[in-house]
Design a protein around this motif. Structure first.
Motif, PDB file in Angstrom:
ATOM      1  N   UNK A 207       0.834  -1.191   0.000  1.00 24.50           N
ATOM      2  CA  UNK A 207       0.000   0.000   0.000  1.00 24.50           C
ATOM      3  C   UNK A 207       0.875   1.250   0.000  1.00 24.50           C
ATOM      4  N   UNK A 213      -1.608   1.800  -3.719  1.00 22.38           N
ATOM      5  CA  UNK A 213      -2.753   2.087  -2.855  1.00 22.38           C
ATOM      6  C   UNK A 213      -3.980   2.465  -3.688  1.00 22.38           C
ATOM      7  N   UNK A 221      -7.503   2.803   4.953  1.00 25.02           N
ATOM      8  CA  UNK A 221      -6.521   3.587   5.693  1.00 25.02           C
ATOM      9  C   UNK A 221      -7.140   4.879   6.227  1.00 25.02           C
TER      10      UNK A 221
ATOM     11  N   UNK B 150       9.254  -1.753   4.824  1.00 26.26           N
ATOM     12  CA  UNK B 150       7.803  -1.633   4.968  1.00 26.26           C
ATOM     13  C   UNK B 150       7.517  -1.047   6.343  1.00 26.26           C
ATOM     14  N   UNK B 153       1.509   3.126   7.859  1.00 27.43           N
ATOM     15  CA  UNK B 153       1.192   4.428   7.280  1.00 27.43           C
ATOM     16  C   UNK B 153       1.111   5.476   8.392  1.00 27.43           C
ATOM     17  N   UNK B 155      -0.963   7.561   9.024  1.00 27.04           N
ATOM     18  CA  UNK B 155      -2.326   7.743   9.542  1.00 27.04           C
ATOM     19  C   UNK B 155      -2.645   6.846  10.734  1.00 27.04           C
ATOM     20  N   UNK B 156      -1.906   5.728  10.864  1.00 24.22           N
ATOM     21  CA  UNK B 156      -2.192   4.820  11.972  1.00 24.22           C
ATOM     22  C   UNK B 156      -1.128   5.016  13.066  1.00 24.22           C
ATOM     23  N   UNK B 175       9.830   3.983   2.294  1.00 28.65           N
ATOM     24  CA  UNK B 175       9.350   2.599   2.284  1.00 28.65           C
ATOM     25  C   UNK B 175       8.748   2.221   0.923  1.00 28.65           C
ATOM     26  N   UNK B 176       8.722   0.926   0.631  1.00 26.66           N
ATOM     27  CA  UNK B 176       8.047   0.468  -0.589  1.00 26.66           C
ATOM     28  C   UNK B 176       6.560   0.286  -0.335  1.00 26.66           C
ATOM     29  N   UNK B 177       6.175   0.263   0.942  1.00 24.30           N
ATOM     30  CA  UNK B 177       4.757   0.109   1.256  1.00 24.30           C
ATOM     31  C   UNK B 177       4.467   0.670   2.640  1.00 24.30           C
ATOM     32  N   UNK B 178       3.316   1.353   2.772  1.00 24.14           N
ATOM     33  CA  UNK B 178       2.855   1.848   4.063  1.00 24.14           C
ATOM     34  C   UNK B 178       1.575   1.111   4.423  1.00 24.14           C
ATOM     35  N   UNK B 179       1.672   0.185   5.356  1.00 19.89           N
ATOM     36  CA  UNK B 179       0.546  -0.691   5.665  1.00 19.89           C
ATOM     37  C   UNK B 179      -0.394  -0.054   6.683  1.00 19.89           C
ATOM     38  N   UNK B 180      -1.593  -0.609   6.764  1.00 18.65           N
ATOM     39  CA  UNK B 180      -2.604  -0.067   7.681  1.00 18.65           C
ATOM     40  C   UNK B 180      -2.451  -0.598   9.096  1.00 18.65           C
ATOM     41  N   UNK B 181      -1.699  -1.682   9.263  1.00 21.53           N
ATOM     42  CA  UNK B 181      -1.489  -2.190  10.619  1.00 21.53           C
ATOM     43  C   UNK B 181      -0.208  -3.006  10.722  1.00 21.53           C
ATOM     44  N   UNK B 184       0.196  -6.536   8.991  1.00 21.28           N
ATOM     45  CA  UNK B 184       0.556  -6.563   7.573  1.00 21.28           C
ATOM     46  C   UNK B 184       2.035  -6.266   7.371  1.00 21.28           C
ATOM     47  N   UNK B 188       4.704  -9.120   5.731  1.00 22.07           N
ATOM     48  CA  UNK B 188       5.559  -8.883   4.568  1.00 22.07           C
ATOM     49  C   UNK B 188       7.032  -9.108   4.914  1.00 22.07           C
ATOM     50  N   UNK B 193       9.213 -10.816   1.615  1.00 19.55           N
ATOM     51  CA  UNK B 193       8.958  -9.830   0.561  1.00 19.55           C
ATOM     52  C   UNK B 193       9.685  -8.528   0.876  1.00 19.55           C
ATOM     53  N   UNK B 194       9.685  -8.166   2.158  1.00 17.03           N
ATOM     54  CA  UNK B 194      10.384  -6.957   2.580  1.00 17.03           C
ATOM     55  C   UNK B 194      11.663  -7.357   3.309  1.00 17.03           C
TER      56      UNK B 194
END
Lengths: 255, 265
Positions: A207, A213, A221, B150, B153, B155-156, B175-181, B184, B188, B193-194
């Protein structure tokens, strides 16, 4: 005529769908709706969703039509099992689909080492989003093609063959034109399913704004920090879904 | 079921009735937690909503609580803190709420008037796949071009904390990804993967396939865990709800938390 005793149950069914959608719309702060859905994050996610879903729908058309025809013509033992496997993503929990993709194409996946040797890395790229969307949307196209073929007698194809047409010519000149409406329905449904894809993308693609995303991930999110934005973007997706499916059904009813 | 065959409409109607009955049964069970219902033999239930990161420790504390209070059942529900706050504010029947950050709890406390208490703390660390294939030695390595990082995000809560630590250390993470929790992020990293992820010490303690690398400047973002009992139908928390909160704050509860890697308040 609709039998009278079906009316209450039909009404309950309709309300079960309708009330939550109305409830969602009732929570929208309409004054800030436009700024919310045109914020940088919302726009980036919507554009990414539309772009990836369009590619996924095109891939479904390219791969799903041959697959649907092949499954329709399949006469070997276990053909119905093969059909069930192809349609499995339709009913799989989304996260399971994501894990399956990860275990297949991930770095340590079944094909991951081979892909990496060729310098191909899929996870965390837009390509991973498209793959996840295609994975879940493909069955819609296969089903559309199969059911359209099942309603044909095959007489025209037989006549064309007796007139000396080769299989590819028969397919291109006779079968494909007759499948037109089914292909349109299948493509639109595949597109709609791709736009709504969530779990497999989350698990497989990651994401990152503008890269992986998509709108459903942005909604998930945004819920954390800005529920208003999540609701606004959610309503946009509901409208997209209704417009897309509405267009399909009008076509189906007209055809 | 060996009953006579009934028309489909009746069957679905009875299904709905059954659903309605089981719903009202839940409400009845909640009412049973009131201290006034001494004569009732129905088991009393304390419904506890807790942040997902508390799954293991709250399950253990709940078991101890049930052992110490015969006839009482602790019903646990775990999810992300904001999801739980949303559920409480939308009227979910719950007796206790424990979140993984102060802001989410403050939102609930403001709206329904409770008095939360801090019961644990947590700090960030670096998670790498077992064997540390990318050779991560600390925060500085996370900015290397060849490292796939990774994080949560911004926001969390875990992402906001990550941002705070990076800012304090004067580092820019890409980062290559910003996860919601955190789950996740860990997933990764554990799957390879990360190359690295930033998570809480306690998340790492209960994950497989990952190792810990110390995060410089982690003290810049110490996370506080608040807990509160929630008002019931009469506007006041039940005595059992208060008792559960006390159990978490007690020495025994604190010992369980410490074993899982949580810091003391």
């Amino acid at each position: 005529m609709l039998p009278r005793r079906l009316v209450p149950l039909a009404a309950i069914g309709a309300l079960l769908v309708l009330i939550p959608l109305i409830a969602l719309a009732s929570r929208v702060d309409w004054a800030s709706f436009w700024p919310l859905v045109t914020s940088e994050a919302s726009l980036a996610s919507l554009l990414l969703s539309l772009r990836t879903a369009t590619i996924a729908a095109a891939l479904c058309l390219l791969l799903g039509v041959p697959l649907g025809v092949a499954l329709h013509r399949a006469r070997f033992r276990g053909a119905s099992f093969a059909r069930a496997v192809v349609l499995a993503p339709l009913v799989l929990p989304p996260v399971v689909g994501g894990l399956a993709l990860l275990y297949a194409f991930g770095r340590r996946g079944l094909l991951g080492g081979t892909l990496e040797a060729f310098g191909v890395e899929i996870a965390f790229t837009t390509a991973a989003v498209v793959m996840a969307q295609t994975f879940v949307a493909l069955p819609f196209m296969v089903l559309a093609v199969e059911s359209a073929l099942s309603s044909r007698t095959g007489r025209h194809e037989a006549i064309a063959a007796t007139l000396g047409a080769r299989p590819w010519t028969v397919f291109r000149r006779v079968t494909l034109p007759a499948l037109g409406p089914a292909l349109a329905t299948g493509t639109v449904l595949a597109f709609a399913r791709a736009v709504g894809e969530f779990g497999a993308t989350l698990t497989f693609a990651g994401s990152l704004q503008g890269v992986t995303r998509t709108a459903p991930l942005e909604i998930y999110l945004a819920r954390e920090a800005d529920p208003g934005a999540a609701v606004a973007l959610g309503v946009v997706l509901v409208v997209v879904a209704i417009v897309v499916v509405g267009a399909t059904f009008r076509r189906a009813a007209a055809g | 079921m060996t009953g006579p065959r009934r028309p489909r409409a009746a069957a679905s109607a009875s299904l709905m009735l059954l659903a309605a009955l089981s719903l009202s049964a839940c409400t009845a069970a909640d009412a049973g937690t009131e201290p006034t219902s001494g004569a009732a033999v129905a088991p009393q239930t304390v419904t506890v909503l807790a942040a997902a990161s508390l799954t293991d420790v709250f399950t253990e504390i709940a078991d101890d609580f049930e052992a110490a209070h015969p006839g009482v059942k602790v019903s646990l529900s775990f999810a992300g803190s904001s999801t739980l706050a949303e559920q409480v504010l939308e009227g979910a029947p719950a007796d206790v709420l424990a979140t993984a950050n102060g802001a989410t709890m403050a939102q609930v406390a403001d709206q329904i008037g409770t008095d939360p208490q801090i019961f644990a703390t947590n700090t960030l660390t670096i998670a790498v796949p077992s064997g540390d294939p990318a050779g991560i030695g600390g925060l500085a390595d996370l900015t290397r071009d060849d490292v796939r990082l990774v994080v949560c995000a911004p926001q969390v809560p875990c992402g906001a904390a990550t941002q705070k630590v990076a800012d304090a250390e004067g580092v820019t993470l890409s980062p290559v990804s910003e996860e919601s929790n955190v789950t996740d992020v860990l997933g990764k990293v554990a799957s390879g993967e990360a190359d690295a992820g930033i998570v809480y010490v306690t998340d790492l303690a209960r994950a497989d396939g990952v190792e810990q690398v110390a995060l410089d400047g982690a003290d810049a973002a110490v996370n506080l865990y608040p807990i509160t009992s929630l008002p019931g139908g009469d506007g006041r928390p039940t005595s059992l709800a208060d008792a559960f909160v006390q159990a978490v704050l007690s020495d025994a509860g604190q010992a369980v938390l410490a074993r899982a890697g949580f810091g003391a308040p």
